[in-house]
Motif scaffolding. Structure first.
Motif, PDB file in Angstrom:
ATOM      1  N   PHE A   1      35.377 -14.652  25.133  1.00 29.54           N
ATOM      2  CA  PHE A   1      35.872 -13.387  24.390  1.00 29.54           C
ATOM      3  C   PHE A   1      35.542 -13.465  23.009  1.00 29.54           C
ATOM      4  CE2 PHE A   1      39.035 -11.592  21.380  1.00 29.54           C
ATOM      5  CZ  PHE A   1      38.922 -10.203  21.734  1.00 29.54           C
ATOM      6  N   TRP A   2      35.829 -14.802  22.356  1.00 27.74           N
ATOM      7  CA  TRP A   2      35.528 -15.079  20.821  1.00 27.74           C
ATOM      8  C   TRP A   2      33.939 -15.276  20.691  1.00 27.74           C
ATOM      9  CZ3 TRP A   2      38.081 -13.894  16.885  1.00 27.74           C
ATOM     10  CH2 TRP A   2      39.583 -13.800  16.977  1.00 27.74           C
ATOM     11  N   GLY A   3      33.444 -15.726  21.731  1.00 23.57           N
ATOM     12  CA  GLY A   3      31.806 -15.861  21.690  1.00 23.57           C
ATOM     13  C   GLY A   3      31.303 -14.694  21.836  1.00 23.57           C
ATOM     14  N   GLY A   4      31.632 -13.678  22.524  1.00 22.32           N
ATOM     15  CA  GLY A   4      31.330 -12.394  22.570  1.00 22.32           C
ATOM     16  C   GLY A   4      31.256 -11.606  21.120  1.00 22.32           C
TER      17      GLY A   4
ATOM     18  N   GLN B   1      27.574 -11.002  14.692  1.00 26.49           N
ATOM     19  CA  GLN B   1      26.736 -11.732  13.894  1.00 26.49           C
ATOM     20  C   GLN B   1      25.311 -10.638  13.989  1.00 26.49           C
ATOM     21  OE1 GLN B   1      25.570 -15.703  13.733  1.00 26.49           O
ATOM     22  NE2 GLN B   1      27.182 -15.980  15.609  1.00 26.49           N
ATOM     23  N   GLN B   2      24.997 -10.031  15.328  1.00 28.39           N
ATOM     24  CA  GLN B   2      23.930  -9.469  15.663  1.00 28.39           C
ATOM     25  C   GLN B   2      24.044  -8.162  14.877  1.00 28.39           C
ATOM     26  OE1 GLN B   2      21.591 -11.298  16.613  1.00 28.39           O
ATOM     27  NE2 GLN B   2      23.246 -12.631  16.865  1.00 28.39           N
ATOM     28  N   LEU B   3      25.262  -7.436  14.556  1.00 29.04           N
ATOM     29  CA  LEU B   3      25.354  -6.255  13.851  1.00 29.04           C
ATOM     30  C   LEU B   3      25.023  -6.359  12.415  1.00 29.04           C
ATOM     31  CD1 LEU B   3      28.744  -4.484  15.153  1.00 29.04           C
ATOM     32  CD2 LEU B   3      26.405  -3.858  15.382  1.00 29.04           C
ATOM     33  N   LEU B   4      25.417  -7.526  12.084  1.00 29.29           N
ATOM     34  CA  LEU B   4      24.861  -8.137  10.757  1.00 29.29           C
ATOM     35  C   LEU B   4      23.505  -8.316  10.596  1.00 29.29           C
ATOM     36  CD1 LEU B   4      28.111 -10.409   9.516  1.00 29.29           C
ATOM     37  CD2 LEU B   4      27.376  -7.911   8.683  1.00 29.29           C
ATOM     38  N   ASN B   5      23.035  -8.997  11.543  1.00 25.22           N
ATOM     39  CA  ASN B   5      21.557  -9.351  11.453  1.00 25.22           C
ATOM     40  C   ASN B   5      20.996  -8.062  11.664  1.00 25.22           C
ATOM     41  OD1 ASN B   5      21.106 -12.266  11.451  1.00 25.22           O
ATOM     42  ND2 ASN B   5      21.985 -12.451  13.532  1.00 25.22           N
TER      43      ASN B   5
ATOM     44  N   TRP C   1      13.896  -9.684  17.051  1.00 23.95           N
ATOM     45  CA  TRP C   1      14.857  -8.605  17.698  1.00 23.95           C
ATOM     46  C   TRP C   1      15.276  -9.197  19.036  1.00 23.95           C
ATOM     47  CZ3 TRP C   1      16.647  -3.919  15.870  1.00 23.95           C
ATOM     48  CH2 TRP C   1      16.190  -3.564  14.763  1.00 23.95           C
ATOM     49  N   MET C   2      14.198  -9.851  19.824  1.00 17.31           N
ATOM     50  CA  MET C   2      14.516 -10.429  21.034  1.00 17.31           C
ATOM     51  C   MET C   2      15.633 -11.493  20.887  1.00 17.31           C
ATOM     52  SD  MET C   2      14.514 -13.109  23.176  1.00 17.31           S
ATOM     53  CE  MET C   2      13.244 -14.394  22.348  1.00 17.31           C
ATOM     54  N   THR C   3      15.410 -12.470  19.799  1.00 20.64           N
ATOM     55  CA  THR C   3      16.349 -13.411  19.669  1.00 20.64           C
ATOM     56  C   THR C   3      17.844 -12.789  19.248  1.00 20.64           C
ATOM     57  OG1 THR C   3      14.688 -14.817  18.595  1.00 20.64           O
ATOM     58  CG2 THR C   3      16.937 -15.390  18.021  1.00 20.64           C
ATOM     59  N   MET C   4      17.914 -11.682  18.571  1.00 17.89           N
ATOM     60  CA  MET C   4      19.225 -11.160  18.012  1.00 17.89           C
ATOM     61  C   MET C   4      19.887 -10.889  19.540  1.00 17.89           C
ATOM     62  SD  MET C   4      19.119  -8.808  14.795  1.00 17.89           S
ATOM     63  CE  MET C   4      17.711  -7.714  15.112  1.00 17.89           C
ATOM     64  N   GLY C   5      19.237 -10.121  20.489  1.00 17.59           N
ATOM     65  CA  GLY C   5      19.905  -9.753  21.762  1.00 17.59           C
ATOM     66  C   GLY C   5      20.252 -10.983  22.310  1.00 17.59           C
ATOM     67  N   TYR C   6      19.542 -11.889  22.666  1.00 20.18           N
ATOM     68  CA  TYR C   6      19.639 -13.139  23.180  1.00 20.18           C
ATOM     69  C   TYR C   6      20.409 -14.024  22.727  1.00 20.18           C
ATOM     70  CZ  TYR C   6      19.077 -18.194  24.120  1.00 20.18           C
ATOM     71  OH  TYR C   6      19.237 -19.679  24.153  1.00 20.18           O
ATOM     72  N   THR C   7      20.680 -14.240  21.369  1.00 20.38           N
ATOM     73  CA  THR C   7      21.675 -14.979  20.847  1.00 20.38           C
ATOM     74  C   THR C   7      23.094 -14.272  20.876  1.00 20.38           C
ATOM     75  OG1 THR C   7      20.078 -15.428  18.932  1.00 20.38           O
ATOM     76  CG2 THR C   7      22.479 -15.829  18.546  1.00 20.38           C
ATOM     77  N   PHE C   8      23.155 -13.040  20.973  1.00 13.84           N
ATOM     78  CA  PHE C   8      24.504 -12.169  21.294  1.00 13.84           C
ATOM     79  C   PHE C   8      25.353 -12.770  22.781  1.00 13.84           C
ATOM     80  CE2 PHE C   8      26.403  -8.804  23.811  1.00 13.84           C
ATOM     81  CZ  PHE C   8      27.588  -8.911  23.278  1.00 13.84           C
TER      82      PHE C   8
END
Length: 479
Positions: free
Chosen positions: A15-18, A24-28, A253-260
């Motif tokens: 939950f907290w990881g998500g 993070q990705q919204l800010l990114n 952009w791929m990294t943002m999705g993957y990092t999430f």
């Protein structure tokens, strides 16, 4: 009772990881859109050329001891203390070496501006070396909530500074200083949230005990960094910096999705898998559930990102970045599988198989390098395509070794993974035909996202997906 405790810890971590990954990705996304509009592909390319040096120095300062701490069954103050002083020492040494090597780096790329830029940017890993032990403790104790606060705060402050600098004409210096400030804020907050403090005594004993495991992780990470940055090096040396910038933007952009996705499960998977590593059947059950969860999230998210890449790039960062779309789409295909590949490696690490992790990564890196270099004359698209194909095929190699640890057949793994991938592809195909007549790019993007999300959820409900039901029930309870 122990099983319930483990389940609660895992659910809380997810939950907290998500939440962490989502914020993070919204800010990114927010900061990335502003920076991409203010800066040129060449500005991103200048930073991208230094990525491999940043990555290698970061690996050396950790030297695998951070992962070794997380994987250690019993841990004492002396263990953290030894890793802290070792990481700080290596961080200082690496910075001094790279500081004086800056002219050589600039000469290799034929970019004199890289001398001063690299000397400032390399402060990032020097600063972050002060909190390697603290970061390991946060992960070991599953303090995901605290990690969320740290990473979001660091990203917000550094992103704001980056935009201000870029707006005032500092070009690539805005990205460089943003990176350094991110490291500073992150390190300060890790010291704040982690109450452990180093002492001035230094013992080699703990490092010797962790050396065999840690050194293999270090060499593995070195090859991983080389693999991850090979495009930036080759493009920077043989092409213009604009090409590096297009690759960097598409990969970002791929990294943002993957990092999430990986941020949701990555900080939980290794500690949890290590905790149950003594019971093969139990670990198999935990691993298969993680496999289904990450497939349930990863395939629709990453393939969906590839599906809307063109609209997303044009709307968010303008059509000057259109050449990055094919790269982004190919990398997103790999990004859909990468969390699954990482989950496989965590099983090996939970059993102390760092040697297998090392050898596989080295061989994979050599294969990738040979294939990519052989296609250098054909251009970036074919190089990235080959990279993606090699990495996806290598999943069978990871599975072969994981099967020896947790006794999961390729058929069982396919049952856990493929349904989510196939349903995602069906959903995207249907969405394509439903939306193909829409000409307004804004309406097209919104319709694609909403319709695909609804259709995917409908298919999950229709097929009575256990993971879908459990995830839905968990968030209902949270509310």
């Amino acid at each position: 009772m122990a099983e319930q405790t483990l389940k609660e810890k895992t659910a809380k971590g997810l939950f907290w990881g998500g939440l962490n990954g989502g914020i993070q990705q919204l800010l990114n996304l927010f900061f990335g859109i502003f920076l991409a509009r203010l800066l040129s592909p060449g500005d991103y390319g200048m930073i991208g050329m230094l990525g491999i040096f940043m990555g290698l120095a970061t690996v050396l300062q950790d030297s695998g001891f951070g992962t070794a701490l997380i994987n250690r069954k019993e841990i004492k103050h002396e263990d953290y203390n030894s890793v802290f002083w070792f990481s700080l020492s290596i961080g200082c040494i690496c910075y001094v070496v790279l500081f004086f090597c800056a002219p050589l780096i600039a000469s290799f790329y034929k970019k004199p501006e890289l001398v001063n830029l690299s000397r400032v940017l390399f402060l990032w890993f020097l600063i972050s070396s002060t909190s390697i032990a603290h970061s390991a403790l946060l992960t070991k104790k599953l303090m995901v909530r605290e990690r969320t606060k740290i990473e979001v705060s660091a990203l917000f402050v550094s992103g704001t500074v980056g935009i201000i600098l870029a707006y005032n004409g500092f070009s690539y210096w805005g990205i460089a200083l943003q990176t350094v400030i991110h490291a500073f804020i992150g390190s300060v907050l890790r010291w704040y949230y982690v109450k452990w403090r180093p002492t001035y005594s230094f013992e080699l004993g703990p490092l010797k005990e962790m050396f065999s495991f840690g050194v293999k992780i270090m060499f593995t990470s070195i090859f991983s960094q080389i693999n991850a940055n090979i495009f930036s090096v080759l493009l920077g040396r043989f092409y213009k910096e604009d090409q590096v910038g297009y690759y960097t933007q598409g990969n970002k952009w791929m990294t943002m999705g993957y990092t999430f996705i990986w941020g949701m499960i990555g900080n939980v998977s290794l500690p949890v898998l290590s905790e149950v590593s003594c019971d093969v059947k139990r670990q198999q059950k935990v691993f298969r559930k993680m496999l289904r969860f990450v497939s349930f999230i990863s395939f629709p998210a990453m393939l969906g990102l590839a599906f809307v890449a063109k609209e997303l790039i044009v709307i968010s960062v303008s059509d000057k970045w259109l050449p990055c779309v094919p790269v982004m789409q190919l990398m997103c295909i790999w990004g859909a599988v990468m969390p699954i590949s990482n989950l496989y490696t965590h099983v090996l690490l939970s059993h102390g198989k760092s040697n297998l992790f090392l050898y596989n990564t080295i061989i994979l890196g050599i294969v990738q390098l040979v294939v990519v270099v052989s296609l250098l004359s054909l251009g970036i698209y074919y190089m990235v395509l080959a990279f993606v194909v090699v990495n996806i095929l290598w999943m069978f190699v990871w599975h072969y070794f994981v099967n020896k640890c947790v006794e999961i057949s390729i058929v069982d793994a396919a049952k856990d993974i493929l349904p989510f991938g196939l349903i995602s592809l069906i959903v995207l195909c249907i969405t394509y035909f439903v939306t193909m007549s829409i000409s307004n790019i804004y309406l097209l993007l919104v319709t694609k996202v909403l319709f695909a999300a609804f259709l995917y959820s409908f298919f999950m409900y229709l097929t009575n997906s256990v993971i879908f039901k459990e995830t839905f029930d968990f968030f209902i309870k949270k509310k």
